[in-house]
Every structure is written in C-alpha cells, then in structure tokens.
Design a protein around this motif. Structure first.
Motif, PDB file in Angstrom:
ATOM      1  N   ALA A 108       0.877  -1.160   0.112  1.00 15.64           N
ATOM      2  CA  ALA A 108      -0.064  -0.140  -0.102  1.00 15.64           C
ATOM      3  C   ALA A 108       0.869   0.987   0.130  1.00 15.64           C
ATOM      4  CB  ALA A 108      -0.819  -0.037   1.188  1.00 15.64           C
ATOM      5  N   PRO A 109       0.463   2.364  -0.726  1.00 17.84           N
ATOM      6  CA  PRO A 109       1.289   3.547  -0.704  1.00 17.84           C
ATOM      7  C   PRO A 109       1.364   4.040   0.596  1.00 17.84           C
ATOM      8  CG  PRO A 109      -0.786   3.720  -1.802  1.00 17.84           C
ATOM      9  CD  PRO A 109      -0.735   2.387  -1.417  1.00 17.84           C
ATOM     10  N   LEU A 110       2.395   4.641   0.715  1.00 19.68           N
ATOM     11  CA  LEU A 110       2.603   5.417   2.301  1.00 19.68           C
ATOM     12  C   LEU A 110       2.195   6.705   2.204  1.00 19.68           C
ATOM     13  CD1 LEU A 110       6.618   4.298   2.998  1.00 19.68           C
ATOM     14  CD2 LEU A 110       4.295   3.340   3.963  1.00 19.68           C
ATOM     15  N   LEU A 111       1.845   7.084   3.385  1.00 21.81           N
ATOM     16  CA  LEU A 111       1.565   8.472   3.739  1.00 21.81           C
ATOM     17  C   LEU A 111       2.433   9.167   4.765  1.00 21.81           C
ATOM     18  CD1 LEU A 111      -0.877  10.249   3.202  1.00 21.81           C
ATOM     19  CD2 LEU A 111      -2.006   9.608   5.323  1.00 21.81           C
ATOM     20  N   ARG A 117      -7.736  14.022   7.724  1.00 14.61           N
ATOM     21  CA  ARG A 117      -8.286  14.163   6.362  1.00 14.61           C
ATOM     22  C   ARG A 117      -7.664  13.773   5.295  1.00 14.61           C
ATOM     23  NH1 ARG A 117      -9.889  20.031   3.924  1.00 14.61           N
ATOM     24  NH2 ARG A 117     -10.023  19.448   1.625  1.00 14.61           N
ATOM     25  N   ARG A 118      -6.270  13.702   5.506  1.00 16.95           N
ATOM     26  CA  ARG A 118      -5.252  13.213   4.269  1.00 16.95           C
ATOM     27  C   ARG A 118      -5.356  11.604   4.179  1.00 16.95           C
ATOM     28  NH1 ARG A 118       0.450  15.080   5.087  1.00 16.95           N
ATOM     29  NH2 ARG A 118       0.492  13.816   3.267  1.00 16.95           N
ATOM     30  N   LEU A 119      -5.594  11.085   5.401  1.00 19.51           N
ATOM     31  CA  LEU A 119      -5.537   9.496   5.398  1.00 19.51           C
ATOM     32  C   LEU A 119      -6.822   9.254   4.879  1.00 19.51           C
ATOM     33  CD1 LEU A 119      -4.169   7.031   6.350  1.00 19.51           C
ATOM     34  CD2 LEU A 119      -5.598   7.256   8.664  1.00 19.51           C
ATOM     35  N   LEU A 132      -9.259   6.499   0.443  1.00 15.57           N
ATOM     36  CA  LEU A 132     -10.468   6.463  -0.491  1.00 15.57           C
ATOM     37  C   LEU A 132      -9.890   6.252  -1.798  1.00 15.57           C
ATOM     38  CD1 LEU A 132     -13.438   6.632  -0.547  1.00 15.57           C
ATOM     39  CD2 LEU A 132     -13.304   9.123  -1.012  1.00 15.57           C
ATOM     40  N   ALA A 133      -8.839   6.978  -2.195  1.00 17.06           N
ATOM     41  CA  ALA A 133      -8.251   7.025  -3.547  1.00 17.06           C
ATOM     42  C   ALA A 133      -7.677   5.553  -3.858  1.00 17.06           C
ATOM     43  CB  ALA A 133      -6.929   7.987  -3.733  1.00 17.06           C
ATOM     44  N   GLU A 134      -7.216   5.125  -2.813  1.00 19.12           N
ATOM     45  CA  GLU A 134      -6.571   3.583  -2.918  1.00 19.12           C
ATOM     46  C   GLU A 134      -7.647   2.503  -3.194  1.00 19.12           C
ATOM     47  OE1 GLU A 134      -3.383   2.786  -3.404  1.00 19.12           O
ATOM     48  OE2 GLU A 134      -3.580   0.448  -3.178  1.00 19.12           O
TER      49      GLU A 134
END
Ligand SMILES: Nc1ncnc2c1ncn2[C@@H]1O[C@H](COP(=O)(O)OP(=O)(O)OP(=O)(O)O)[C@@H](O)[C@H]1O
Ligand SMILES: [Mg+2]
Length: 451
Positions: free
Chosen positions: A390-393, A406-408, A413-415
């Motif tokens: 999974a992409p990292l944040l 909010r960013r998470l 949702l995008a993923e």
C-alpha cells in the motif's frame, strides 16, 4: 561353495531343509539352538543364515549380532503363522527375508537361488546411498533434505526383502515413484511392475482385473483373462488408493496375503501368487479404518513396512533443487537457457505447495512456457504473488490530528476506489465517512471562497 547355517529345534525340519539347501548347491551346517549356532559361527561364518524365529534359548534374529559381515550375509527367518509381527520386527533388525510356516518349498528355493544376487543388490543400494549424499538423489527420486535421507534409508532397507510396503502421503509426494524405486532395487526388477489404481476401476470389474477370469465366468467374459496377479508374477504389484478398493475385494486380497494363492473368477483352482505388494494411500489409513473404508485386518497385513512420504513444504531446500531440476530438463528438451529470478526463488519457498512435487513440476512447466528468458516474480506461483504494498502517507510532526485524518481518509479512498471498503479499512462507519467527506468539501469551498 556358499555356506548355509540352518538353525531349528525341530529335527525333522532340520533334515528336509538341509536336503533342500544342499540340492541348491550350499554346504550346510545344522544347529538346534542359539548356543549351538554361535559355536558354529565362531568356526565358520555362513553366507546364508536360515533360522527359525522361536528357539529354545531365544529368538533366531539375535544371531544377527554374531555375524561378522552383516552386509553380505543373508538372514532368512522362518516363523510360525502367529508371529508375522515379530518377523516384521526382524526385517527391521536386518533380516533380508522371512518365510511363514508351513514353509513354501518353492519360495525357499527362489530365495536361495537369489542369494548371491541379494548380496550384490545390497552393495548396489549401499553405493546408491553414498551417491545420493553427493548428488541429492536416489534413483529417480530427487531431494537431499533430511526427511528424504530418512526415506532413502527406509527404501534401501526394505527394497531387497519381499515385505509388503505401505506408502502414505499427500497427493503428489511421489508415492508411485517410490513404489517403482522399491521394485527397481529388488530382486524382482527384471519382472513387471504393475500399477493399479483401485479408485479408477469400476467395482464390478476390479476383481477380474486383479485375479483374472475364466471364459464364461460372467456375462461378457468371452475369453480367459489374466489378471494383475498373474501378469505381475515374479514382480511387484502397486495398489494405489487402496482405501478405495471395495470391501468384498479387500477380504479377497487379505486371503491372498494370508495364503499366498488366489483364484481366477469362475474357478476353484488356486494359483500361486509370487507377487510383492506395494500399497499406497493419500488418506490417513487409521482414519480410513475408523470410517469403515479400509478393513482393519487388511490394514494390519499391509502395514508391514509403513513409509511416510514427506510433504514438499517440509523439505527445505529440496524445493529449489527440484524446481531447478525441472527447469534444466525443459531447457535441455527445448534447447533453451531460461532461469529463475531471485525473487521467484524466494516465492517458491514461501508457497505452501498443497499439490507437492506434482504441483511444482506443473508450475515450472507453465512458467517455462510463459517466460522469455527469466522467470520473473510476476510468474511466481499464483497464491504467493506478493500483494502490491500500500502507498505510504508521510505526515510532518506538528500537523494537527484533524489534518492527518483528512489526508488519511482521502488517500485511503483513492486507493480503494469504494467508500464502503475505505470505511472498513479505516475502522469507521460509512455514515461517519460521508459526514467527514461532506465536511471536507465545505471546508474546501470555504477555503476557495476565502482565497
Ligand atoms: N522426489 C521426487 N523427485 C523427482 N520427481 C518427483 C519426486 N516426487 C514426485 N516426483 C514427480 O512428481 C509427480 C507426482 O509423483 P507421483 O505420481 O509419484 O505422486 P503420488 O504421491 O503418487 O501422487 P497421487 O497421490 O496424486 O497419486 C511425478 O511426475 C513424479 O515423477
Ligand atoms: Mg499416485
């Protein structure tokens, strides 16, 4: 002239067995107890030790310890019917064969005739064992892991005897290959090895398949037919999926094992069964007995020398060794030079191989066809292809919790591409997610208005 020591406390048996052995070209010495036998052995070591199991002062098998050349001396035990179990024990202790009383003269003759050969076989097996330590193989069986070393030892020990073998193991672990190897390393190697899958023959036909039939013995029997027992005469019969054999036939098979003879369907003339039986099952035989699929008495008869085939997942580096071997085979056949990428090799180790060696072999075949030069990780066994990470944040220390969540939420949702999945992943209700998204939307609108 080869020398035979005959040990029996029955004078009559001593007499006729000794005549028979002389007739086969042996010089014969007699002893009626362990003590007498030991005295004899200090003077002259026999090439063949033919001994009764029950002697007045102990068990005939104890004499094995008095042999100077255990490897080259053939020990043949004679045992009363009731003590097949101890005969089996004796095989494990180093006897090369056993006969059940009343002694079948033809079988004894056959054993004596094969004696020098059995010594050679043992030497051959010994060499093979050394070879395999270097090469990681035993005949056509590949593998150098410790469970396989144990398997080779067992096969090497049982092959030159006439003991019935029961092979147990999951599908694709190499039971048939092991059965063939046992045959190839036995004195029966020049006679046929016949496999019969008991689950694949219709219950109506299996009896005549096994024992044959006389012309006219049932509708459709328009000529005499030789069954497996007759065709495998002098050789080995591999009864695969033994638990699938119909019960009535299990009774008949048991009788063959007990009497050493069988009858063609539609006849009453017994024919001698000179066949070594190797049975196999991929079920737990004790469970099959408990479920009433395998008769308990037959199970005990077959379980003379049980061998458990190790599953591939417990065979460590054999996985790689086998994969490379199958690949090399294909490379040779197709004049190619394909290879595994390191990541693929890692994936091979991670895979569980429920279908064992067969699954591995099929996998390599498929991957070989699909790959150009290198078998990349995208061709790794399907169920282990590692999931895309999974992409990292990244969050900067000093951000507010509100910002981070909010960013998470937006990244999740995008993923996922689906609000329900995103809510599940985040551990919040769908309603909460909607509320948050609505709030972010109006916040963004506010920010735009403010700008
Ligand atoms: N140790 C091994 N080395 C090389 N090839 C092997 C080995 N074990 C199995 N194979 C190969 O894998 C395939 C399956 O083996 P085999 O048919 O003997 O398995 P099995 O236990 O009888 O399976 P099943 O229970 O499904 O009948 C065969 O092509 C066999 O040659
Ligand atoms: Mg099989």
């Amino acid at each position: 002239m080869p020398h035979l020591l005959l040990v029996d406390d029955d004078p009559e048996a001593l007499e006729w067995l000794s005549e028979l052995a002389k007739g086969e070209g042996f010089s014969v010495a007699q002893a009626d107890s362990l003590r007498a036998a030991r005295i004899h052995m200090t003077r002259l070591q026999p090439d063949v030790l033919l001994t009764d199991l029950q002697l007045p002062d102990g068990q005939g098998i104890e004499l094995v310890d008095d042999l100077e050349a255990r490897e080259s001396t053939e020990v043949v035990l004679i045992t009363g019917h009731a003590s097949v179990e101890s005969a089996v024990q004796a095989l494990r202790l180093g006897a090369s064969d056993y006969l059940v009383k009343p002694v079948d003269v033809e079988r004894l003759r056959a054993i004596l005739r094969r004696v020098p050969k059995a010594g050679e076989l043992r030497a051959e097996i010994g060499e093979l064992r050394d070879e395999l330590r270097k090469l990681g193989r035993f005949g056509h069986i590949l593998g150098s892991s410790s469970p396989m070393q144990k398997l080779y030892d067992q096969i090497g020990r049982v092959a030159p005897t006439s003991a019935t073998v029961l092979l147990m193991g999951e599908s694709g672990t190499g039971k048939e290959l092991a059965a063939q190897t046992i045959h190839d390393l036995s004195r029966r190697k020049k006679a046929p090895f016949l496999p019969l899958n008991c689950g694949a023959v219709s219950p109506q036909l299996i009896e005549s398949e096994l024992f044959g039939h006389e012309k006219g013995s049932f509708t459709g029997a328009d000529r005499q037919h030789k069954g497996y027992f007759e065709r495998a005469h002098g050789g080995s019969l591999f009864l695969d999926e033994i638990t699938e054999m119909p019960q009535e036939l299990q009774v008949k098979l048991l009788r063959v094992l007990e009497t050493g003879s069988f009858m063609r369907v539609g006849t009453t003339t017994p024919l001698a069964a000179d066949v070594r039986l190797i049975a196999a099952t991929n079920r737990n035989p004790e469970q099959a007995v408990a479920e009433g699929k395998l008769r308990e008495d037959l199970y005990h008869r077959l379980n003379v020398f049980p061998i458990q085939m190790p599953p591939l997942r417990e065979r460590g580096t054999d996985i790689e060794l086998l994969a490379q071997h199958f690949l090399e085979q294909l490379n040779r056949q197709e004049s190619a030079a394909k290879s595994f990428a390191p990541a693929t090799v890692a994936a091979l180790y991670a895979h569980g191989w429920p279908g064992n060696v067969r699954e591995l072999k099929n996998y390599v075949q498929r991957a070989f066809i699909l790959a150009d030069e290198v078998i990349d990780a995208n061709l790794a066994p399907a169920s282990v292809a590692a999931p895309e990470p999974a992409p990292l944040l990244t969050v900067r220390v000093g951000s507010t919790l509100e910002e981070v969540s909010r960013r998470l939420i937006e990244a999740t949702l995008a993923e996922c591409g689906s609000k329900r999945k995103a809510a599940d992943m985040l551990g919040i209700s769908l309603k909460t997610l909607y509320n948050r998204l609505a709030a972010y939307k109006s916040e963004s609108a506010d920010e735009r208005d403010a700008a």
